[in-house]
Structure formats: structure tokens, C-alpha cells
Design a protein around this motif. Structure first.
Motif, PDB file in Angstrom:
ATOM      1  N   VAL A   6      49.263 -15.069  89.872  1.00  0.00           N
ATOM      2  CA  VAL A   6      50.618 -15.612  89.802  1.00  0.00           C
ATOM      3  C   VAL A   6      51.431 -15.061  90.966  1.00  0.00           C
ATOM      4  N   VAL A   7      51.972 -15.958  91.771  1.00  0.00           N
ATOM      5  CA  VAL A   7      52.849 -15.541  92.869  1.00  0.00           C
ATOM      6  C   VAL A   7      54.267 -15.442  92.331  1.00  0.00           C
ATOM      7  N   ALA A   8      54.859 -14.270  92.450  1.00  0.00           N
ATOM      8  CA  ALA A   8      56.194 -14.028  91.880  1.00  0.00           C
ATOM      9  C   ALA A   8      57.272 -14.685  92.723  1.00  0.00           C
ATOM     10  N   SER A   9      57.212 -16.022  92.760  1.00  0.00           N
ATOM     11  CA  SER A   9      58.176 -16.783  93.549  1.00  0.00           C
ATOM     12  C   SER A   9      58.185 -18.225  93.069  1.00  0.00           C
ATOM     13  N   ASN A  10      59.315 -18.900  93.297  1.00  0.00           N
ATOM     14  CA  ASN A  10      59.382 -20.335  93.072  1.00  0.00           C
ATOM     15  C   ASN A  10      59.708 -21.065  94.372  1.00  0.00           C
ATOM     16  N   ASN A  11      59.657 -20.323  95.488  1.00  0.00           N
ATOM     17  CA  ASN A  11      59.891 -20.929  96.796  1.00  0.00           C
ATOM     18  C   ASN A  11      58.677 -21.785  97.140  1.00  0.00           C
ATOM     19  N   MET A  49      59.426  -3.586 101.037  1.00  0.00           N
ATOM     20  CA  MET A  49      58.365  -3.113 100.152  1.00  0.00           C
ATOM     21  C   MET A  49      58.905  -2.750  98.769  1.00  0.00           C
ATOM     22  N   GLU A  50      60.074  -2.129  98.718  1.00  0.00           N
ATOM     23  CA  GLU A  50      60.672  -1.787  97.417  1.00  0.00           C
ATOM     24  C   GLU A  50      60.915  -3.049  96.592  1.00  0.00           C
ATOM     25  N   ASN A  51      61.444  -4.078  97.230  1.00  0.00           N
ATOM     26  CA  ASN A  51      61.722  -5.328  96.513  1.00  0.00           C
ATOM     27  C   ASN A  51      60.434  -5.998  96.049  1.00  0.00           C
ATOM     28  N   ALA A  52      59.419  -6.002  96.896  1.00  0.00           N
ATOM     29  CA  ALA A  52      58.138  -6.616  96.525  1.00  0.00           C
ATOM     30  C   ALA A  52      57.505  -5.881  95.353  1.00  0.00           C
ATOM     31  N   CYS A  53      57.550  -4.546  95.388  1.00  0.00           N
ATOM     32  CA  CYS A  53      56.997  -3.737  94.289  1.00  0.00           C
ATOM     33  C   CYS A  53      57.700  -4.027  92.975  1.00  0.00           C
ATOM     34  N   LYS A  54      59.022  -4.113  93.027  1.00  0.00           N
ATOM     35  CA  LYS A  54      59.787  -4.342  91.799  1.00  0.00           C
ATOM     36  C   LYS A  54      59.463  -5.704  91.199  1.00  0.00           C
ATOM     37  N   LYS A  55      59.417  -6.732  92.043  1.00  0.00           N
ATOM     38  CA  LYS A  55      59.116  -8.078  91.551  1.00  0.00           C
ATOM     39  C   LYS A  55      57.724  -8.143  90.928  1.00  0.00           C
ATOM     40  N   ALA A  56      56.757  -7.543  91.616  1.00  0.00           N
ATOM     41  CA  ALA A  56      55.385  -7.569  91.108  1.00  0.00           C
ATOM     42  C   ALA A  56      55.268  -6.834  89.779  1.00  0.00           C
ATOM     43  N   GLN A  57      55.909  -5.685  89.679  1.00  0.00           N
ATOM     44  CA  GLN A  57      55.856  -4.881  88.459  1.00  0.00           C
ATOM     45  C   GLN A  57      56.468  -5.614  87.271  1.00  0.00           C
ATOM     46  N   VAL A  58      57.639  -6.201  87.487  1.00  0.00           N
ATOM     47  CA  VAL A  58      58.338  -6.906  86.401  1.00  0.00           C
ATOM     48  C   VAL A  58      57.507  -8.075  85.872  1.00  0.00           C
ATOM     49  N   ILE A  59      56.975  -8.887  86.783  1.00  0.00           N
ATOM     50  CA  ILE A  59      56.191 -10.058  86.367  1.00  0.00           C
ATOM     51  C   ILE A  59      54.866  -9.638  85.737  1.00  0.00           C
ATOM     52  N   PHE A  60      54.228  -8.617  86.288  1.00  0.00           N
ATOM     53  CA  PHE A  60      52.965  -8.123  85.732  1.00  0.00           C
ATOM     54  C   PHE A  60      53.178  -7.633  84.296  1.00  0.00           C
ATOM     55  N   ASP A  61      54.266  -6.911  84.075  1.00  0.00           N
ATOM     56  CA  ASP A  61      54.578  -6.418  82.725  1.00  0.00           C
ATOM     57  C   ASP A  61      54.843  -7.573  81.765  1.00  0.00           C
ATOM     58  N   GLY A  65      49.189  -8.169  81.653  1.00  0.00           N
ATOM     59  CA  GLY A  65      47.830  -8.104  82.194  1.00  0.00           C
ATOM     60  C   GLY A  65      47.070  -9.404  82.132  1.00  0.00           C
ATOM     61  N   GLY A  66      47.758 -10.508  81.806  1.00  0.00           N
ATOM     62  CA  GLY A  66      47.073 -11.794  81.661  1.00  0.00           C
ATOM     63  C   GLY A  66      46.687 -12.456  82.963  1.00  0.00           C
ATOM     64  N   ALA A  67      47.160 -11.912  84.073  1.00  0.00           N
ATOM     65  CA  ALA A  67      46.825 -12.452  85.394  1.00  0.00           C
ATOM     66  C   ALA A  67      47.167 -11.413  86.447  1.00  0.00           C
ATOM     67  N   MET A  68      46.568 -11.577  87.605  1.00  0.00           N
ATOM     68  CA  MET A  68      46.994 -10.752  88.735  1.00  0.00           C
ATOM     69  C   MET A  68      48.364 -11.264  89.186  1.00  0.00           C
ATOM     70  N   VAL A  69      49.145 -10.392  89.806  1.00  0.00           N
ATOM     71  CA  VAL A  69      50.467 -10.803  90.278  1.00  0.00           C
ATOM     72  C   VAL A  69      50.649 -10.388  91.729  1.00  0.00           C
ATOM     73  N   LEU A  70      51.080 -11.356  92.528  1.00  0.00           N
ATOM     74  CA  LEU A  70      51.370 -11.106  93.938  1.00  0.00           C
ATOM     75  C   LEU A  70      52.853 -11.352  94.185  1.00  0.00           C
ATOM     76  N   ALA A  71      53.516 -10.364  94.748  1.00  0.00           N
ATOM     77  CA  ALA A  71      54.934 -10.519  95.095  1.00  0.00           C
ATOM     78  C   ALA A  71      55.119 -10.159  96.549  1.00  0.00           C
ATOM     79  N   ASP A  72      56.049 -10.844  97.186  1.00  0.00           N
ATOM     80  CA  ASP A  72      56.351 -10.488  98.565  1.00  0.00           C
ATOM     81  C   ASP A  72      57.859 -10.471  98.764  1.00  0.00           C
TER      82      ASP A  72
END
Length: 201
Positions: A6-11, A49-61, A65-72
Motif C-alpha cells: 500500500v502506497v501511503a498516498s492518493n496522489n 524522512m521524518e514525514n515519510a516515516c510518520k506516514k508509513a508508521q500510521v498506515i502500517f499500524d 500488518g495486513g500489507a507492506m506500506v510504502l510512504a514517501d
């Protein structure tokens, strides 16, 4: 290993680029919307990097654990503006995602500037599972053009000029851009790290 990412974006432009670049991997890449997730994570970090980490963590939680999560998190950093717009790139002119106003503001601020050097930066974070997190960053250097040129791409692409190609990102085909861009470089590093993880698994 879960093969859904899952890409943590709707862009839609960003999703399209990521899907295209990761197409050679045996992974199903979907957007937040396609994953039925409607959340707007506040990007309050002081680095990409801080923003990418936060987005990935929130969506992953949220996915438990139902999917991998990629945030940028990505944007343009201009030397003459002390690195601005930086993490505020998407909302530089005040309204989030208004490319036209953001570009107009940048060009206005750059009037008369001799040093027009700039770089696009893309920080990416991939949560494979709760114990495995990959962090990478890609950069591409260029200059701020004197005016908007080209209708390809999105964001600051029409004002980001690449001397070796003699064109802005807005004038380059997606094929070329997806080879040299900051996102392409970050994804290339991500791919290498991911393959290494698979070999160790």
C-alpha cells in the motif's frame, strides 16, 4: 511474505510513477483509496524522512500488518531560498497541492537571482513488517527555470530544468523522467534493499 504493498498516498501521479517503476517486482501496488483507507496524516516533521516515516508508521499500524506500506515525502529545495520550499513544497503558496500557485510563488521569489541551483529530494520508507523497515533517499540536481515549460509530470516539474537534457521535467517524457528522477533513484535503492531482504528471508 505479504505481496501487497500500500502506497501511503492518493496522489495519482505519484502512484502511477511508483507502480511503473516497481512493475518488475512481483508485488501488487495499490493506493490508500484502493485499500479503502481515508486518512490524512499530518506532515509535521522538519525533514522529508521524518514525514515519510510518520506516514508509513500510521498506515502500517492501521493495516495491522495486513500489507507492506510504502510512504514517501518529496519536494524541491532551492539554494537561493536556503533550501525552501523543502518540506513545505506541496503547500508553499498556502493551499495544499495547488501546483499553479506554488510554481508562481517560486518563480516570483527567484526573480533576479543569479544562483538558481535546486534539487528534488525524495525520502522513502518501506514497512515490510514490524521488525523490518527500509529507509532510502534519492536526489536529482538541476536549476530553477526562468519560466514554466512543458505539460508533462506534476508539481514543480515545469520549472525544474535539467541542463544535461536541456529540458525541464515538464518537457521530459515519463520514460526518461522515471529513469533519472529523485523518486526513481529512491525506488532503485529501495528495490536493491528489498531484493537483499528477500535473499535473507
Amino acid at each position: 511474505m505479504n505481496r501487497k504493498l500500500v502506497v501511503a498516498s492518493n496522489n495519482k501521479h505519484k502512484i502511477s510513477e511508483i507502480k511503473d517503476i516497481l512493475s518488475k517486482l512481483n508485488i501488487e501496488v495499490i493506493s490508500l483509496r484502493e485499500a479503502n483507507i481515508d486518512v490524512d496524516v499530518e506532515e509535521d516533521g522538519i525533514t522529508f524522512m521524518e514525514n515519510a516515516c510518520k506516514k508509513a508508521q500510521v498506515i502500517f499500524d492501521m493495516l495491522k500488518g495486513g500489507a507492506m506500506v510504502l510512504a514517501d515525502d518529496s519536494g524541491i529545495a532551492v539554494d537561493a531560498l536556503d533550501g525552501a520550499p523543502g518540506v513545505f513544497s506541496a503547500r508553499f503558496a498556502g493551499e495544499h497541492g495547488n501546483d499553479k500557485k506554488n510554481n508562481e510563488k517560486l518563480l516570483k521569489l527567484m526573480e533576479g537571482k543569479q544562483n538558481r541551483k535546486a534539487k528534488f529530494v525524495c525520502a522513502m520508507v518501506l514497512f515490510i513488517n514490524k521488525n523490518t523497515v527500509i529507509k532510502v533517499q534519492g536526489e536529482v540536481h538541476g536549476v530553477v527555470a526562468e519560466e514554466l515549460k512543458g505539460h508533462e509530470g506534476f508539481g514543480y516539474d515545469p520549472v525544474f530544468y535539467i541542463p544535461q537534457y536541456g529540458k525541464t521535467f515538464g518537457e521530459l517524457s515519463s520514460t526518461i523522467k522515471n529513469t533519472i528522477s529523485h523518486r526513481a533513484q529512491a525506488l532503485s535503492k529501495l528495490e536493491d534493499a528489498f531484493k537483499e531482504y528477500l535473499q535473507e528471508e
